[in-house]
Design a protein around this motif. Structure first.
Motif, PDB file in Angstrom:
ATOM      1  N   ALA A  16       0.785  -1.092  -0.022  1.00  0.00           N
ATOM      2  CA  ALA A  16       0.098  -0.046  -0.065  1.00  0.00           C
ATOM      3  C   ALA A  16       0.905   1.197   0.042  1.00  0.00           C
ATOM      4  O   ALA A  16       2.130   1.243   0.644  1.00  0.00           O
ATOM      5  N   GLN A  17       0.217   2.385  -0.634  1.00  0.00           N
ATOM      6  CA  GLN A  17       1.055   3.603  -0.542  1.00  0.00           C
ATOM      7  C   GLN A  17       0.651   4.233   0.644  1.00  0.00           C
ATOM      8  O   GLN A  17      -0.436   4.271   0.966  1.00  0.00           O
ATOM      9  N   THR A  18       1.427   4.646   1.628  1.00  0.00           N
ATOM     10  CA  THR A  18       1.119   5.050   2.925  1.00  0.00           C
ATOM     11  C   THR A  18       2.238   6.226   3.174  1.00  0.00           C
ATOM     12  O   THR A  18       3.381   6.140   2.955  1.00  0.00           O
ATOM     13  N   SER A  19       1.574   7.095   4.038  1.00  0.00           N
ATOM     14  CA  SER A  19       2.676   8.074   4.740  1.00  0.00           C
ATOM     15  C   SER A  19       3.138   7.512   5.960  1.00  0.00           C
ATOM     16  O   SER A  19       3.803   8.270   6.847  1.00  0.00           O
ATOM     17  N   PHE A  20       2.793   6.269   6.405  1.00  0.00           N
ATOM     18  CA  PHE A  20       3.336   5.828   7.955  1.00  0.00           C
ATOM     19  C   PHE A  20       4.535   5.095   7.720  1.00  0.00           C
ATOM     20  O   PHE A  20       4.993   4.800   6.710  1.00  0.00           O
ATOM     21  N   TYR A  21       5.470   5.355   8.978  1.00  0.00           N
ATOM     22  CA  TYR A  21       6.495   4.892   8.991  1.00  0.00           C
ATOM     23  C   TYR A  21       6.887   3.827  10.246  1.00  0.00           C
ATOM     24  O   TYR A  21       7.890   3.446  10.377  1.00  0.00           O
ATOM     25  N   PHE A  22       5.719   3.873  11.204  1.00  0.00           N
ATOM     26  CA  PHE A  22       5.705   3.014  12.293  1.00  0.00           C
ATOM     27  C   PHE A  22       4.334   2.324  12.377  1.00  0.00           C
ATOM     28  O   PHE A  22       3.343   2.922  12.013  1.00  0.00           O
ATOM     29  N   TYR A  23       4.585   1.144  13.076  1.00  0.00           N
ATOM     30  CA  TYR A  23       3.339   0.296  13.393  1.00  0.00           C
ATOM     31  C   TYR A  23       3.743  -0.233  14.532  1.00  0.00           C
ATOM     32  O   TYR A  23       4.954  -0.712  15.161  1.00  0.00           O
ATOM     33  N   MET A  24       2.646  -0.562  15.275  1.00  0.00           N
ATOM     34  CA  MET A  24       2.943  -1.627  16.575  1.00  0.00           C
ATOM     35  C   MET A  24       1.471  -2.183  16.818  1.00  0.00           C
ATOM     36  O   MET A  24       0.666  -1.514  16.388  1.00  0.00           O
ATOM     37  N   HIS A  25       1.587  -3.366  17.598  1.00  0.00           N
ATOM     38  CA  HIS A  25       0.414  -3.876  17.935  1.00  0.00           C
ATOM     39  C   HIS A  25       0.155  -3.913  19.598  1.00  0.00           C
ATOM     40  O   HIS A  25       1.068  -3.906  20.101  1.00  0.00           O
ATOM     41  N   ASP A  26      -1.281  -3.603  19.956  1.00  0.00           N
ATOM     42  CA  ASP A  26      -1.433  -3.360  21.271  1.00  0.00           C
ATOM     43  C   ASP A  26      -1.798  -4.885  22.072  1.00  0.00           C
ATOM     44  O   ASP A  26      -1.575  -5.808  21.194  1.00  0.00           O
ATOM     45  N   ARG A  27      -1.984  -4.788  23.397  1.00  0.00           N
ATOM     46  CA  ARG A  27      -2.111  -6.246  23.993  1.00  0.00           C
ATOM     47  C   ARG A  27      -3.242  -7.014  23.286  1.00  0.00           C
ATOM     48  O   ARG A  27      -2.963  -8.339  23.446  1.00  0.00           O
ATOM     49  N   ASP A  28      -4.109  -6.343  22.704  1.00  0.00           N
ATOM     50  CA  ASP A  28      -5.203  -7.002  22.234  1.00  0.00           C
ATOM     51  C   ASP A  28      -4.985  -7.527  20.661  1.00  0.00           C
ATOM     52  O   ASP A  28      -5.836  -8.212  19.862  1.00  0.00           O
ATOM     53  N   GLY A  29      -3.797  -7.359  19.993  1.00  0.00           N
ATOM     54  CA  GLY A  29      -3.432  -7.404  18.705  1.00  0.00           C
ATOM     55  C   GLY A  29      -3.766  -6.450  17.764  1.00  0.00           C
ATOM     56  O   GLY A  29      -3.816  -6.899  16.431  1.00  0.00           O
ATOM     57  N   LYS A  30      -4.320  -5.462  18.286  1.00  0.00           N
ATOM     58  CA  LYS A  30      -4.935  -4.427  17.491  1.00  0.00           C
ATOM     59  C   LYS A  30      -3.751  -3.495  17.041  1.00  0.00           C
ATOM     60  O   LYS A  30      -2.958  -3.290  17.748  1.00  0.00           O
ATOM     61  N   VAL A  31      -3.618  -3.126  15.479  1.00  0.00           N
ATOM     62  CA  VAL A  31      -2.743  -2.490  15.092  1.00  0.00           C
ATOM     63  C   VAL A  31      -2.826  -0.985  15.347  1.00  0.00           C
ATOM     64  O   VAL A  31      -3.948  -0.526  15.071  1.00  0.00           O
ATOM     65  N   HIS A  32      -1.578  -0.172  15.600  1.00  0.00           N
ATOM     66  CA  HIS A  32      -1.758   1.380  15.343  1.00  0.00           C
ATOM     67  C   HIS A  32      -0.626   1.776  14.373  1.00  0.00           C
ATOM     68  O   HIS A  32       0.646   1.430  14.735  1.00  0.00           O
ATOM     69  N   TYR A  33      -0.898   2.729  13.743  1.00  0.00           N
ATOM     70  CA  TYR A  33       0.159   3.283  12.834  1.00  0.00           C
ATOM     71  C   TYR A  33       0.295   4.533  13.001  1.00  0.00           C
ATOM     72  O   TYR A  33      -0.197   5.383  13.777  1.00  0.00           O
ATOM     73  N   ALA A  34       1.641   5.175  12.860  1.00  0.00           N
ATOM     74  CA  ALA A  34       2.270   6.451  13.011  1.00  0.00           C
ATOM     75  C   ALA A  34       2.870   6.942  12.016  1.00  0.00           C
ATOM     76  O   ALA A  34       3.679   6.029  11.137  1.00  0.00           O
ATOM     77  N   GLU A  35       2.893   8.326  11.699  1.00  0.00           N
ATOM     78  CA  GLU A  35       3.849   8.809  10.639  1.00  0.00           C
ATOM     79  C   GLU A  35       4.972   9.249  11.119  1.00  0.00           C
ATOM     80  O   GLU A  35       6.113   9.190  10.273  1.00  0.00           O
ATOM     81  N   THR A  36       5.111   9.688  12.354  1.00  0.00           N
ATOM     82  CA  THR A  36       6.416  10.394  13.235  1.00  0.00           C
ATOM     83  C   THR A  36       6.791   9.508  14.353  1.00  0.00           C
ATOM     84  O   THR A  36       5.729   8.728  15.067  1.00  0.00           O
ATOM     85  N   ASN A  37       8.034   9.701  14.779  1.00  0.00           N
ATOM     86  CA  ASN A  37       8.402   8.852  16.040  1.00  0.00           C
ATOM     87  C   ASN A  37       7.590   9.317  17.202  1.00  0.00           C
ATOM     88  O   ASN A  37       7.463   8.629  17.825  1.00  0.00           O
ATOM     89  N   GLU A  38       7.408  10.694  17.275  1.00  0.00           N
ATOM     90  CA  GLU A  38       6.613  11.147  18.388  1.00  0.00           C
ATOM     91  C   GLU A  38       5.257  10.509  18.395  1.00  0.00           C
ATOM     92  O   GLU A  38       4.759  10.279  19.453  1.00  0.00           O
ATOM     93  N   GLU A  39       4.551  10.415  17.466  1.00  0.00           N
ATOM     94  CA  GLU A  39       3.036   9.557  17.439  1.00  0.00           C
ATOM     95  C   GLU A  39       3.522   8.163  17.522  1.00  0.00           C
ATOM     96  O   GLU A  39       2.429   7.698  18.407  1.00  0.00           O
ATOM     97  N   HIS A  40       4.271   7.744  17.189  1.00  0.00           N
ATOM     98  CA  HIS A  40       4.748   6.157  17.664  1.00  0.00           C
ATOM     99  C   HIS A  40       4.843   6.119  19.124  1.00  0.00           C
ATOM    100  O   HIS A  40       4.308   5.144  19.679  1.00  0.00           O
ATOM    101  N   GLU A  41       5.594   6.888  19.561  1.00  0.00           N
ATOM    102  CA  GLU A  41       5.884   6.934  21.089  1.00  0.00           C
ATOM    103  C   GLU A  41       4.592   7.312  21.993  1.00  0.00           C
ATOM    104  O   GLU A  41       4.547   6.690  22.863  1.00  0.00           O
ATOM    105  N   GLN A  42       3.662   7.986  21.405  1.00  0.00           N
ATOM    106  CA  GLN A  42       2.487   8.281  21.880  1.00  0.00           C
ATOM    107  C   GLN A  42       1.533   6.933  22.024  1.00  0.00           C
ATOM    108  O   GLN A  42       0.954   6.640  22.980  1.00  0.00           O
ATOM    109  N   ASN A  43       1.606   6.247  20.780  1.00  0.00           N
ATOM    110  CA  ASN A  43       0.943   5.002  20.605  1.00  0.00           C
ATOM    111  C   ASN A  43       1.377   3.992  21.632  1.00  0.00           C
ATOM    112  O   ASN A  43       0.686   3.362  22.140  1.00  0.00           O
ATOM    113  N   LYS A  44       2.701   3.811  21.830  1.00  0.00           N
ATOM    114  CA  LYS A  44       3.165   3.068  22.771  1.00  0.00           C
ATOM    115  C   LYS A  44       2.765   3.123  24.028  1.00  0.00           C
ATOM    116  O   LYS A  44       2.333   2.422  24.960  1.00  0.00           O
TER     117      LYS A  44
END
Length: 158
Positions: free
Chosen positions: A126-154
């Motif tokens: 997929a063409q995406t502007s995201f550079y980060f992804y992570m899965h939460d404890r329930d296995g749901k994925v969370h995407y982020a464009e910046t490291n700051e957003e990724h740290e916030q997701n974590k």
């Protein structure tokens, strides 16, 4: 040999050649697909995660994929699994070309046997502007464009 035979029967070279539009060789497509096989939880995530990995490759930043560190770590006797939990120490201490925290780019070979959906996603990310992804404890994925957003997701979801 049986694995290669089945792979050859199901995966057409023309299909693998679709990766060329993203500067991926046929081998690269299979390697990328192997990462998706271990990293994505659903088929819907696979093209997006493939796009994220492609973005990171193009930016020449470390992929930072835990599954590659697990692969490099090998069999975990404590947890009795080939895919042991990765620790923050492992990111720096597992000295292997498969450690995508230490080495930029794709690992040299596949880390798993990719399924057809992973191969499709690797060949057509997929063409995406995201550079980060992570899965939460329930296995749901969370995407982020910046490291700051990724740290916030974590902080929010882990």
């Amino acid at each position: 040999a049986k694995l290669e035979e089945t792979f050859g029967a199901k995966v057409d070279d023309v299909f693998l050649e679709q990766g060329e539009k993203n500067n991926l060789s046929k081998d690269d497509v299979v390697i990328l697909a192997s990462l998706l096989e271990r990293e994505a939880k659903t088929n819907e995530e696979k093209p997006i995660i493939a796009g994220i990995i492609l973005n990171r490759l193009e930016a020449q930043v470390a992929l930072q994929i835990d599954a590659t560190v697990q692969y490099a770590k090998g069999y975990g006797t404590a947890q009795n699994t080939w895919w042991p939990t990765v620790t923050v120490d492992d990111y720096q201490n597992i000295k292997s070309v498969y450690n995508t925290y230490l080495f930029v780019g794709l690992p040299p070979k596949p880390i798993a046997n990719p399924g057809l959906e992973s191969i499709k996603a690797a060949a057509n990310p997929a063409q995406t502007s995201f550079y980060f992804y992570m899965h939460d404890r329930d296995g749901k994925v969370h995407y982020a464009e910046t490291n700051e957003e990724h740290e916030q997701n974590k902080a929010e979801f882990l």
